[in-house]
Design an enzyme around this catalytic site. Structure first.
Site, PDB file in Angstrom:
ATOM      1  N   LYS A 194       0.856  -1.182   0.000  1.00  0.00           N
ATOM      2  CA  LYS A 194       0.000   0.000   0.000  1.00  0.00           C
ATOM      3  C   LYS A 194       0.890   1.228   0.000  1.00  0.00           C
ATOM      4  O   LYS A 194       2.036   1.190   0.469  1.00  0.00           O
ATOM      5  CB  LYS A 194      -0.889   0.011   1.243  1.00  0.00           C
ATOM      6  CG  LYS A 194      -2.181   0.795   1.071  1.00  0.00           C
ATOM      7  CD  LYS A 194      -3.235   0.012   0.330  1.00  0.00           C
ATOM      8  CE  LYS A 194      -4.571   0.739   0.343  1.00  0.00           C
ATOM      9  NZ  LYS A 194      -5.656  -0.048  -0.260  1.00  0.00           N
ATOM     10  N   LEU A 196     -20.489   7.754   1.181  1.00  0.00           N
ATOM     11  CA  LEU A 196     -21.147   7.645  -0.120  1.00  0.00           C
ATOM     12  C   LEU A 196     -20.202   8.026  -1.249  1.00  0.00           C
ATOM     13  O   LEU A 196     -20.560   8.747  -2.178  1.00  0.00           O
ATOM     14  CB  LEU A 196     -22.412   8.521  -0.143  1.00  0.00           C
ATOM     15  CG  LEU A 196     -23.472   8.132   0.902  1.00  0.00           C
ATOM     16  CD1 LEU A 196     -24.581   9.174   0.943  1.00  0.00           C
ATOM     17  CD2 LEU A 196     -24.036   6.744   0.609  1.00  0.00           C
ATOM     18  N   GLY A 197     -18.978   7.527  -1.162  1.00  0.00           N
ATOM     19  CA  GLY A 197     -18.066   7.628  -2.297  1.00  0.00           C
ATOM     20  C   GLY A 197     -18.506   6.670  -3.379  1.00  0.00           C
ATOM     21  O   GLY A 197     -19.642   6.189  -3.370  1.00  0.00           O
ATOM     22  N   HIS A 198     -17.617   6.357  -4.308  1.00  0.00           N
ATOM     23  CA  HIS A 198     -18.001   5.479  -5.409  1.00  0.00           C
ATOM     24  C   HIS A 198     -18.522   4.140  -4.913  1.00  0.00           C
ATOM     25  O   HIS A 198     -19.564   3.665  -5.347  1.00  0.00           O
ATOM     26  CB  HIS A 198     -16.815   5.254  -6.343  1.00  0.00           C
ATOM     27  CG  HIS A 198     -16.470   6.455  -7.164  1.00  0.00           C
ATOM     28  ND1 HIS A 198     -15.364   6.510  -7.963  1.00  0.00           N
ATOM     29  CD2 HIS A 198     -17.082   7.653  -7.302  1.00  0.00           C
ATOM     30  CE1 HIS A 198     -15.306   7.683  -8.562  1.00  0.00           C
ATOM     31  NE2 HIS A 198     -16.334   8.399  -8.164  1.00  0.00           N
ATOM     32  N   GLY A 225     -19.702   3.283  -1.892  1.00  0.00           N
ATOM     33  CA  GLY A 225     -20.940   3.447  -1.152  1.00  0.00           C
ATOM     34  C   GLY A 225     -22.138   3.678  -2.060  1.00  0.00           C
ATOM     35  O   GLY A 225     -23.235   3.138  -1.830  1.00  0.00           O
TER      36      GLY A 225
END
Length: 356
Positions: free
Chosen positions: A80, A178-180, A182
């Site tokens: 990462k 509520l990103g992509h 979500g």
């Protein structure tokens, strides 16, 4: 700071602090393991308060990628990277290309992809300086739809464990973030008749879910305490912590966020309170499944969707083993990942460790 003394160091193979004064780049690249193949994991851009905070996040996320990739049966190790900075104000073409040169210097030991604060377009800029990048438009592209699809099936497996059926109709599911991922997850859940409770710092995203799916909005700082059946963290990690657990009213936690537990001990506390937990790196593996297909040149949309759907079966098997042994679901997932990793080590070096 002696990083080898950090709790999350866990014998990482490589931890690199990357700097480029001209572009303003400060990044941490962490490679946890290349036993199964080249380390692959997203590049997160976040305004960390300190370098130590950034290093710890990179270490935790990197180790999580090793376990995620091996549990998904992928020919990839775990790595990462994090770029320190505000993705809205500090990101630049020069910074991303400088980061690409740092990745290239590792000669394929680490393959970068998009994550929080970065996008496929950003990865294209990184890719101008290195071949060791995935999640590009024209390849796997945005992995979010695949991540959401896998989480959706993991939630169905969780519902089956709770109620005896995978039918989500009428279940109250609280989606935090509520990103992509979500947003795609809300589509799947609403299509099956789930009652959505949503929260995000972006009020426009919340309003869209109310308009599209009749969702109920709650404050972003209180959604973990919503009266619901399943709590689905889909933002940043560590939302399951000593402060939040006493307030959680959900019967289960199953979401897309990485590192949902602030510390491993939270798994035992959830179990003590009778809250079922779907281990995050198992349930959210759909995205890396798509990236792996791009890396190996075997991208097939239908096959990736089928493999992402099978995450539900893996989640169910973890629930069953936890019930049979009395271990927490998190411990069961870790034990399974460690068993697979030990078997690969015993078998010898992976063919995939060559530069991609």
């Amino acid at each position: 700071m002696d990083i080898t003394t950090l709790r999350d160091f866990d014998d990482h193979e490589l931890v690199l602090l990357a700097r480029d004064a001209d572009s303003g780049l400060t990044a941490v690249i962490a490679v946890h393991s290349t036993v199964a193949g080249p380390a692959c994991g997203g590049t997160r851009m976040w305004a960390y308060a300190t370098h130590e905070e950034a290093v710890i996040d990179a270490l935790r996320l990197s180790r999580g990628m090793t376990y995620k990739n091996i549990m998904a049966g992928l020919p990839l190790g775990g790595g990462k990277s994090v770029i320190i900075g505000n993705a809205r104000t500090d990101k630049s073409d020069a910074l991303l290309r400088a980061f690409g040169r740092k990745v290239e210097a590792l000669s394929g030991r680490y393959i970068a992809a998009e994550d929080v604060g970065t996008s496929p377009a950003d990865m294209a800029l990184v890719g101008q300086e290195t071949r060791h990048v995935a999640g590009l438009t024209g390849g796997a592209g945005d992995p979010s739809p695949f991540t959401a699809f896998g989480v959706y099936h993991g939630i169905k497996a969780t519902a089956r464990e709770l109620t005896g059926t995978a039918d989500l109709k009428g279940l109250k599911i609280a989606v935090q973030g509520l990103g992509h991922v979500g947003q795609y997850l809300c589509q799947h859940l609403a299509a099956e008749g789930a009652q959505l409770i949503v929260a995000d710092l972006d009020s426009d995203k919340v309003a869209e879910q109310i308009r599209l799916h009749g969702a109920t909005a709650v404050d972003a700082g209180a959604i973990h305490a919503a009266d619901c059946d399943i709590y689905a963290p889909c933002a940043l990690g560590a939302t399951v912590n000593a402060r939040s657990i006493p307030e959680i009213r959900a019967k289960a936690i199953a979401g897309a966020a990485n590192n949902q537990l602030s510390v491993p001990e939270m798994a035992a506390e959830l179990a003590r309170r009778g809250i079922l937990y779907a281990p995050d790196y198992v349930i959210n593996a759909g995205g890396i499944i798509s990236v792996s297909a791009e890396v190996t040149g075997t991208f097939d949309h239908a096959a990736i969707m089928a493999r992402s759907a099978a995450i539900g079966d893996t989640v169910s098997s973890i629930f069953a083993r936890a019930k049979a042994t009395g271990a927490t679901t998190a411990d069961v997932a870790d034990m399974l990942a460690q068993e697979k990793l030990a078997a690969l080590k015993a078998a010898g070096p992976a063919q995939g460790t060559k530069a991609a």
